[in-house]
Design a protein around this motif. Structure first.
Motif, PDB file in Angstrom:
ATOM      1  N   TYR A 176       0.998  -1.245   0.114  1.00  0.00           N
ATOM      2  CA  TYR A 176      -0.051   0.091   0.127  1.00  0.00           C
ATOM      3  C   TYR A 176       0.772   1.301   0.136  1.00  0.00           C
ATOM      4  N   ASP A 226      -3.955   1.050  -2.950  1.00  0.00           N
ATOM      5  CA  ASP A 226      -3.436  -0.472  -3.464  1.00  0.00           C
ATOM      6  C   ASP A 226      -2.696  -0.323  -4.644  1.00  0.00           C
ATOM      7  N   ALA A 267      -3.967  -2.782  -7.525  1.00  0.00           N
ATOM      8  CA  ALA A 267      -5.340  -2.310  -7.801  1.00  0.00           C
ATOM      9  C   ALA A 267      -5.024  -0.991  -8.974  1.00  0.00           C
ATOM     10  N   ARG A 269      -5.943  -1.167 -12.851  1.00  0.00           N
ATOM     11  CA  ARG A 269      -6.839  -0.139 -13.584  1.00  0.00           C
ATOM     12  C   ARG A 269      -6.158   0.426 -14.670  1.00  0.00           C
ATOM     13  N   LYS A 326      -9.331  -7.469 -18.461  1.00  0.00           N
ATOM     14  CA  LYS A 326      -9.196  -7.622 -17.088  1.00  0.00           C
ATOM     15  C   LYS A 326      -8.223  -8.924 -16.884  1.00  0.00           C
ATOM     16  N   CYS A 330      -4.451  -7.984 -14.824  1.00  0.00           N
ATOM     17  CA  CYS A 330      -4.391  -8.452 -13.402  1.00  0.00           C
ATOM     18  C   CYS A 330      -2.952  -9.185 -13.312  1.00  0.00           C
ATOM     19  N   THR A 339     -11.733   2.528  -8.551  1.00  0.00           N
ATOM     20  CA  THR A 339     -11.833   0.905  -8.336  1.00  0.00           C
ATOM     21  C   THR A 339     -11.042   0.388  -9.603  1.00  0.00           C
ATOM     22  N   CYS A 340     -10.772  -1.093  -8.976  1.00  0.00           N
ATOM     23  CA  CYS A 340     -10.188  -1.842 -10.401  1.00  0.00           C
ATOM     24  C   CYS A 340     -11.115  -2.444 -11.001  1.00  0.00           C
ATOM     25  N   HIS A 394     -12.170  -5.155 -11.310  1.00  0.00           N
ATOM     26  CA  HIS A 394     -13.299  -6.258 -10.535  1.00  0.00           C
ATOM     27  C   HIS A 394     -14.031  -5.297  -9.702  1.00  0.00           C
ATOM     28  N   GLY A 395     -13.732  -4.167  -9.394  1.00  0.00           N
ATOM     29  CA  GLY A 395     -14.758  -3.508  -8.335  1.00  0.00           C
ATOM     30  C   GLY A 395     -14.112  -3.162  -7.048  1.00  0.00           C
ATOM     31  N   ARG A 396     -12.873  -3.455  -6.844  1.00  0.00           N
ATOM     32  CA  ARG A 396     -12.217  -3.146  -5.655  1.00  0.00           C
ATOM     33  C   ARG A 396     -11.671  -1.832  -5.537  1.00  0.00           C
ATOM     34  N   PRO A 397     -12.080  -1.134  -4.142  1.00  0.00           N
ATOM     35  CA  PRO A 397     -11.428   0.120  -4.254  1.00  0.00           C
ATOM     36  C   PRO A 397      -9.864   0.225  -4.454  1.00  0.00           C
TER      37      PRO A 397
END
Length: 289
Positions: A111, A124, A127, A131, A231, A235, A265-266, A268-271
């Motif tokens: 982080y 992150d 992430a 993005r 995606k 990743c 967000t990434c 996949h929807g993560r912050p």
């Protein structure tokens, strides 16, 4: 340095003397006078200035050479930034879509810690790069006319005989994606051309991933397929946990993130970014109520 300065002075004096004619003129009062005649009306001050400019120019050349050496070293260190998170060129500098923040450290090798005048940020890094890579791949794969490059040495990829038949039926689809392959027999294919956006030294991995997804997701539309493969590839090629990056790399990462359409967000929807204002933190320590 002192040695070069001394050499400069010696050279200036030598050239000045070469341009000066010393003529002794004996006057009637027996007093000797020196008549200084200089070529081309050049003064000693102008000569010295000329040498000084040459010296400064030489110093700048040396500094430039040193800068090139440092830049090459830094370029190697920032290779992942140049090859993995460089988005399409922006002719006009865009306003960043994330707040202005200053890097202060890294937590757990995963982080990024940053702050501005009132807010503390946790980013992150995986992430964030995911993005960036995702939007880059979407942008490149959605172009009507893809930029491609021929490989000097074809890449050989092996598949099963049953997959060989499926791949043969997808040759045109692969061509539309900028990938040119040739059947080499017994389930093997030679990759002769790839799109330029594929990261160097990851050509085989990317092409194999694209082909596998293409033959195993036959019902997807082109837009759905592009999103799916973007995606997957984004990743795999993003920074992993416990990866140290320095301040310059963090700055480049945040700069690229700020240019993304959705930097929050990434894929996949993560912050990507979590923020805490100064008041919230002070409440934790009961500095305020």
């Amino acid at each position: 340095d002192e040695a070069k300065l001394l050499e400069l002075i010696k050279t200036a004096i030598k050239r000045a003397l070469n341009r000066v004619s010393l003529i002794i003129d004996k006057s009637t009062d027996n007093e000797s006078k020196i008549d200084l005649k200089q070529d081309n009306n050049t003064t000693q001050e102008e000569i010295f200035q000329e040498e000084e400019l040459k010296y400064i120019s030489d110093l700048k050349k040396e500094e430039k050479q040193e800068l090139v050496i440092v830049t090459e070293k830094e370029t190697e260190n920032f290779k992942f930034l140049q090859e993995e998170i460089t988005l399409y060129n922006h002719d006009i500098e865009e306003k960043s879509k994330i707040p202005k923040m200053y890097y202060i450290g890294q937590l757990f090798g995963t982080y990024i810690l940053a702050q501005n005048e009132e807010i503390f940020y946790l980013i992150d890094q995986h992430a964030a790069m995911e993005r960036i890579n995702y939007e880059k791949i979407i942008f490149e794969m959605s172009k009507e006319k893809l930029m491609t490059q021929e490989l000097m040495v074809p890449i050989k990829i092996d598949f099963s005989l049953s997959e060989e038949i499926l791949i043969e039926n997808k040759i045109n689809d692969l061509n539309d994606l900028g990938i040119e392959i040739e059947n080499f027999g017994s389930g093997s294919f030679l990759v002769r051309q790839i799109p330029t956006w594929i990261i160097k030294n990851h050509e085989k991995e990317f092409v194999e991933e694209i082909i596998n997804n293409l033959i195993n997701n036959r019902k997807k539309t082109k837009i759905e397929f592009i999103e799916f493969i973007a995606k997957s590839l984004a990743c795999k090629e993003s920074l992993k946990a416990n990866t140290y990056i320095n301040a310059s790399e963090v700055e480049a990462l945040l700069n690229q993130l700020g240019k993304c359409d959705n930097p929050n967000t990434c894929p996949h929807g993560r912050p990507i970014i979590i923020s805490l204002n100064q008041k919230e933190i002070e409440k934790w320590f009961k500095r305020i109520v």
